[in-house]
Design an enzyme around this catalytic site. Sequence first.
Site, PDB file in Angstrom:
ATOM      1  N   ASN A  10     -58.504  28.105 -28.785  1.00 34.67           N
ATOM      2  CA  ASN A  10     -57.146  28.276 -29.295  1.00 34.67           C
ATOM      3  C   ASN A  10     -57.017  29.482 -30.208  1.00 34.67           C
ATOM      4  O   ASN A  10     -55.924  29.818 -30.641  1.00 34.67           O
ATOM      5  CB  ASN A  10     -56.718  27.017 -30.071  1.00 34.67           C
ATOM      6  CG  ASN A  10     -56.636  25.810 -29.154  1.00 34.67           C
ATOM      7  OD1 ASN A  10     -56.451  25.951 -27.958  1.00 34.67           O
ATOM      8  ND2 ASN A  10     -56.786  24.625 -29.715  1.00 34.67           N
ATOM      9  N   HIS A  38     -50.437  14.821 -33.086  1.00 28.23           N
ATOM     10  CA  HIS A  38     -50.152  14.736 -31.648  1.00 28.23           C
ATOM     11  C   HIS A  38     -49.931  13.295 -31.185  1.00 28.23           C
ATOM     12  O   HIS A  38     -50.229  12.955 -30.038  1.00 28.23           O
ATOM     13  CB  HIS A  38     -51.282  15.370 -30.832  1.00 28.23           C
ATOM     14  CG  HIS A  38     -51.560  16.799 -31.172  1.00 28.23           C
ATOM     15  ND1 HIS A  38     -50.601  17.785 -31.077  1.00 28.23           N
ATOM     16  CD2 HIS A  38     -52.686  17.412 -31.624  1.00 28.23           C
ATOM     17  CE1 HIS A  38     -51.126  18.942 -31.441  1.00 28.23           C
ATOM     18  NE2 HIS A  38     -52.383  18.739 -31.788  1.00 28.23           N
ATOM     19  N   LYS A  56     -60.433  23.661 -37.360  1.00 32.38           N
ATOM     20  CA  LYS A  56     -61.134  24.137 -36.159  1.00 32.38           C
ATOM     21  C   LYS A  56     -61.227  25.659 -36.121  1.00 32.38           C
ATOM     22  O   LYS A  56     -62.299  26.228 -35.906  1.00 32.38           O
ATOM     23  CB  LYS A  56     -60.419  23.642 -34.894  1.00 32.38           C
ATOM     24  CG  LYS A  56     -60.520  22.162 -34.648  1.00 32.38           C
ATOM     25  CD  LYS A  56     -59.969  21.774 -33.288  1.00 32.38           C
ATOM     26  CE  LYS A  56     -58.489  22.070 -33.109  1.00 32.38           C
ATOM     27  NZ  LYS A  56     -57.638  21.290 -34.032  1.00 32.38           N
TER      28      LYS A  56
END
Length: 459
Positions: free
Chosen positions: A148, A195, A125
């Site tokens: 982020n 996650h 990303k």
Amino acid sequence: MSLIPAKEVRPPLPRGPFLVVGLARSGQAAARLLAARGERVRAVDSGHPEGAEGLSALGVEVTLDTDGLAQLEGMHTVVKSPGVPREAAVIAAALERGMEVTGELELAWRALPNRFLAVTGTNGKTTTVELLGHVFRTAGEPVAVAGNVGVPVAGLVGEIEPDATVVCEASSFQLEDTSLFSPEGAVFLNLAPDHLDRHGDLAAYRDAKLRIFANQGNDDVAVWNGDDPALAGVDLGGCARRVEFCRGASPDCEVAAAEGTIFYDGEPLIETAELGIPGEHNVENAMAAAAAALAFGVDRDAVVAGLRSFGGVPHRLEPVAEIGGVRFVNDSKATNVTSAIVGIGSFDRGVHAILGGSEKGEPFAPLVEPLRERAVATYLLGDTAERMAAELAPLAAAGVPLHRAADLEDAVRAGAAAAAPGEVVLLSPACASFDAFRNFEERGERFRQIVADLGAERG
């Protein structure tokens, strides 16, 4: 050149007063956005994040060291930071009461009139977002990179011109808190287990990421990885025009890589050897960025020039130094197993791999084969060290020792002492950093400093 226009109308912001839960970077940015609009804002955190107390000067009612339950009274909307799970007591209570719970990405998107190009995926990303930003700048197009990568999207409100394109990372944590978010362009890079401690299973994690497409309309663009088996046969959702990238000569792929060349619409675009960032994983990132930029209307020549001149991002396979013929590489952003496998696989045999950190619930067994092929030693640290030692035990029988390290400095110094000229000491942890550091950036910066100290000592 004519870029996809921004949607003319955004939904209004939710109704206040607001309770912002979690005061790391995105939470603080959300609180500042709301306060600047004259809203009544309370902000809470269970700890003491740096900068949180400064929100009081803006009229925000800040309470730290709290679960937020008392502060929920009298509020209408809760703005949840991405790091706060939905199981947190204050969020569970808000949902039970039927209150609106939203996230900083949703809030910022509603407050900004700009066109959005959002990027999600398990790995790549940050590289893809920064690459897209570089391509837009190369084309002379105003752009703001956020997410982020450092600047929260809410931090852009009131700071950028309305004709700038917002290129932003969109994590699963951010996307699960969206409701109407509808970017003009959306990119889904790849999917691998990550996650799982938060989402429960891969399907739930995938579904959170698919929120990036859910509200897109016919005039929008949805870029996706046609090679990813986790996306095969999956309904991507939304109504956007699909733009597929893949390897090989599939007629369905607008952007494809074959025989050392990236093709666009069947015509050569750029040789993969010309890309400014090395590695097979970056070929996919480049394909995704090219597909998104070209579909958005960016000039073809500018896309090629941007792909050639982009030099990568910090903390992702970042060369730090060479000392006595030993290379030191900072891959702190490899916070999951799949990303660490890519990092380890970027080098020939001779890797001294530093692994470990805080738990995310992933199995570590997939690391065994790449480490067996490339590593000469491993150095295990952090909360995951015990579990890693057990799951990577086959390496010891293959002649790749598993060393326990007290901390990052101990691991770096042990690797440096053992490494021979031509070998590499690689920080590619396969884990998050929260057992010892605020984030992967701080971990990577600490790695840099330790290596700098080593270089100074050796003169």
